[in-house]
Write a protein that holds these residues in place. Structure first.
Motif, short mmCIF file in Angstrom:
data_model
loop_
_atom_site.label_atom_id
_atom_site.label_comp_id
_atom_site.label_asym_id
_atom_site.label_seq_id
_atom_site.Cartn_x
_atom_site.Cartn_y
_atom_site.Cartn_z
N GLU A 1 -108.34 -18.70 21.87
CA GLU A 1 -109.17 -17.66 21.28
C GLU A 1 -109.31 -17.89 19.78
OE1 GLU A 1 -109.05 -12.81 20.61
OE2 GLU A 1 -107.61 -13.78 21.95
N GLY A 2 -110.54 -17.75 19.29
CA GLY A 2 -110.79 -17.90 17.87
C GLY A 2 -111.11 -19.30 17.42
N VAL A 3 -111.08 -20.26 18.33
CA VAL A 3 -111.42 -21.64 17.99
C VAL A 3 -112.78 -21.97 18.58
CG1 VAL A 3 -110.72 -24.06 18.15
CG2 VAL A 3 -108.98 -22.27 17.98
N ASP A 4 -113.63 -22.58 17.77
CA ASP A 4 -114.98 -22.94 18.20
C ASP A 4 -114.93 -23.83 19.43
OD1 ASP A 4 -117.61 -23.87 18.44
OD2 ASP A 4 -117.89 -24.02 16.27
N ARG A 5 -115.59 -23.42 20.50
CA ARG A 5 -115.56 -24.19 21.74
C ARG A 5 -116.26 -25.53 21.61
NH1 ARG A 5 -113.15 -22.88 25.93
NH2 ARG A 5 -114.24 -24.51 27.09
N SER A 6 -117.04 -25.70 20.54
CA SER A 6 -117.68 -27.00 20.35
C SER A 6 -116.66 -28.09 20.08
CB SER A 6 -118.70 -26.94 19.21
OG SER A 6 -118.06 -26.76 17.95
N ARG A 7 -115.42 -27.72 19.78
CA ARG A 7 -114.39 -28.72 19.53
C ARG A 7 -113.91 -29.37 20.83
NH1 ARG A 7 -109.90 -28.06 15.11
NH2 ARG A 7 -110.17 -30.32 15.32
N VAL A 8 -114.18 -28.78 21.98
CA VAL A 8 -113.81 -29.41 23.25
C VAL A 8 -114.52 -30.76 23.36
CG1 VAL A 8 -113.94 -29.25 25.76
CG2 VAL A 8 -113.35 -27.23 24.42
N GLY A 9 -113.75 -31.79 23.64
CA GLY A 9 -114.28 -33.15 23.71
C GLY A 9 -114.18 -33.91 22.40
N GLN A 10 -113.71 -33.28 21.35
CA GLN A 10 -113.59 -33.92 20.04
C GLN A 10 -112.38 -34.84 19.98
OE1 GLN A 10 -112.45 -31.50 16.48
NE2 GLN A 10 -114.50 -32.03 15.76
N ARG A 11 -112.59 -36.05 19.47
CA ARG A 11 -111.48 -36.98 19.22
C ARG A 11 -110.74 -36.54 17.97
NH1 ARG A 11 -112.64 -41.59 17.56
NH2 ARG A 11 -111.47 -43.05 18.86
N VAL A 12 -109.42 -36.51 18.03
CA VAL A 12 -108.64 -35.98 16.91
C VAL A 12 -107.37 -36.79 16.69
CG1 VAL A 12 -109.45 -33.59 17.13
CG2 VAL A 12 -107.45 -34.34 18.46
N TRP A 13 -106.84 -36.68 15.45
CA TRP A 13 -105.48 -37.14 15.17
C TRP A 13 -104.63 -35.93 14.83
CZ3 TRP A 13 -103.52 -36.74 10.05
CH2 TRP A 13 -104.45 -36.57 9.03
N LEU A 14 -103.38 -35.98 15.22
CA LEU A 14 -102.48 -34.84 15.12
C LEU A 14 -101.37 -35.12 14.11
CD1 LEU A 14 -101.97 -34.17 18.95
CD2 LEU A 14 -103.78 -33.30 17.46
N PHE A 15 -100.95 -34.07 13.40
CA PHE A 15 -99.80 -34.21 12.51
C PHE A 15 -98.89 -33.00 12.66
CE2 PHE A 15 -102.90 -31.93 9.91
CZ PHE A 15 -102.15 -31.01 9.20
N MET A 16 -97.61 -33.24 12.49
CA MET A 16 -96.58 -32.19 12.54
C MET A 16 -96.60 -31.42 13.86
SD MET A 16 -95.23 -32.74 9.57
CE MET A 16 -94.19 -31.36 9.15
N ALA A 17 -96.93 -32.08 14.96
CA ALA A 17 -97.06 -31.39 16.24
C ALA A 17 -95.77 -30.74 16.69
CB ALA A 17 -97.56 -32.37 17.31
N ALA A 18 -94.64 -31.42 16.48
CA ALA A 18 -93.35 -30.90 16.94
C ALA A 18 -92.59 -30.16 15.86
CB ALA A 18 -92.50 -32.05 17.48
N ALA A 19 -93.21 -29.88 14.72
CA ALA A 19 -92.53 -29.20 13.62
C ALA A 19 -92.44 -27.71 13.91
CB ALA A 19 -93.26 -29.44 12.31
N GLY A 20 -91.25 -27.22 14.16
CA GLY A 20 -91.05 -25.81 14.47
C GLY A 20 -91.58 -25.40 15.82
N ARG A 21 -91.88 -26.39 16.66
CA ARG A 21 -92.40 -26.13 18.00
C ARG A 21 -91.65 -27.00 18.99
NH1 ARG A 21 -97.75 -23.94 17.53
NH2 ARG A 21 -98.33 -24.76 19.56
N PRO A 22 -91.59 -26.58 20.27
CA PRO A 22 -90.84 -27.37 21.25
C PRO A 22 -91.62 -28.52 21.86
CG PRO A 22 -91.62 -25.35 22.28
CD PRO A 22 -92.04 -25.28 20.83
N THR A 23 -92.93 -28.61 21.59
CA THR A 23 -93.76 -29.60 22.29
C THR A 23 -94.48 -30.50 21.31
OG1 THR A 23 -95.50 -27.91 22.42
CG2 THR A 23 -94.08 -28.19 24.36
N GLY A 24 -94.07 -31.77 21.27
CA GLY A 24 -94.73 -32.76 20.45
C GLY A 24 -95.72 -33.57 21.25
#
Length: 339
Positions: free
Chosen positions: A74-97
């Motif tokens: 919710e709150g994220v533009d649905r046009s981002r579905v299918g977008q190629r991305v690079w991720l940073f700090m995925a596991a920082a303070g979260r259980p899933t990297g």
């Protein structure tokens, strides 16, 4: 989905391949089908417990990766579905990297990856590139953002230019207009640092490296991006200009650091320690924007021909990928997750 997890801190043998339910993105989050996961020393340190006990009963490791957004919250533009991305700090303070077929991250931590940049590039950014950006933007009279021309007239010394962060320092500094010197330990690493874009390479194990650097930079080096402060501090201070900055992101080798206070007072040395976790969200966001611009400009390629060999493992051999990082494997260690 397939995922790597650990329930206890320890050596790489604590990593296990398991089946888990597909995660669901919450408000402001995106779900990414991970293609390539990047492995950093920070991931090894978190798994081993070197940076403190794990914060969750079960952890999927890895801060960095690249893939394709397949669902948004919710709150994220649905046009981002299918977008190629690079991720940073995925596991920082979260259980899933990113060591899983799918991961969920805040939308701002999934940065668009241009079509001309491969997923290998995307998975090699994150911690190394953002750390390099931080090292290049903490000088007292230096820029806070990087762009072409931002470091015109400056001299940057990248200690260990053949490492992942050193490689990114060389590339970003050159993109921003600096004269780049890299210290290396032998011919092979000299070849890699040169391929990354260093204008000069100096073997710190031979001859008089301080004199060689001073010949290139008679007024001294503006910024040192330092990977082994204890081992290299004497050389850094011998070549640093007055009011220069030593930005240190590691102390490889663990040698104790002893400061000559008067020497540093006279130099007006800025000794900047840095780690992304506590740098602040605004600093990380600005760095991600600048790194994304450098990627769009083609300034951050990877692969041996660009000075950063890629060492690959399949997802079910993530433990071997961690062992490769522990051995100090030269280059970037990647885990292939999905095709």
């Amino acid at each position: 989905m397939k995922a790597i997890i650990y329930r206890d801190n320890g050596d790489p043998d604590v990593l296990r391949l398991v089946d888990r339910d597909l995660p669901v993105p919450g408000p402001g989050e995106v779900r990414v089908r991970v293609v390539v996961s990047g492995v950093n020393p920070a991931d090894r340190q978190a798994r081993s417990g070197a940076t403190g006990p794990k914060g969750f009963p079960e952890v999927t490791p890895h801060l960095d990766g690249a893939g394709v957004i397949d669902e948004v919250g919710e709150g994220v533009d649905r046009s981002r579905v299918g977008q190629r991305v690079w991720l940073f700090m995925a596991a920082a303070g979260r259980p899933t990297g990113t060591a899983a077929e799918f991961t969920v991250v805040p939308a701002g931590q999934a940065v668009p990856l241009p079509d001309e940049a491969g997923f290998d590039v995307g998975a090699s950014l994150g911690v190394p590139a953002l750390t390099a950006h931080r090292a290049l933007t903490v000088a007292e009279d230096g820029p806070r953002r990087l762009r072409p021309g931002a470091l015109d007239g400056r001299v940057v010394l990248a200690a260990g230019g053949a490492g992942a962060v050193g490689h990114a320092v060389v590339q970003l500094a050159r993109w921003a207009g600096a004269t780049v010197i890299s210290t290396i330990s032998g011919p092979e690493k000299a070849r890699l640092a040169t391929a990354a874009g260093a204008h000069h390479v100096i073997n710190y194990r031979e001859g008089d490296p301080a004199a060689e650097i001073r010949e290139i930079a008679p007024d001294g080096v503006d910024i040192v991006a330092e990977v082994a402060l204890g081992a290299n501090l004497a050389l850094d201070l011998a070549v640093l200009r007055t009011r220069g900055t030593i930005a240190t992101y590691a102390n490889d080798g663990g040698r104790p650091v002893e400061l000559d206070v008067l020497q540093n007072m006279v130099l007006n040395t800025r000794l900047q320690f840095l780690v992304l976790y506590t740098a602040g969200s605004a600093v990380r966001a600005a760095a991600a924007e600048d790194v994304a611009a450098a990627v769009r400009a083609g300034a951050l390629p990877v692969g041996e021909e660009h000075g950063l060999p890629l060492v690959r493992f399949p997802l079910d051999r993530t433990a071997d990928a961690h062992r490769a990082v522990e051995r100090g494997t030269v280059g970037k260690v990647l885990v292939d997750v999905t095709s």
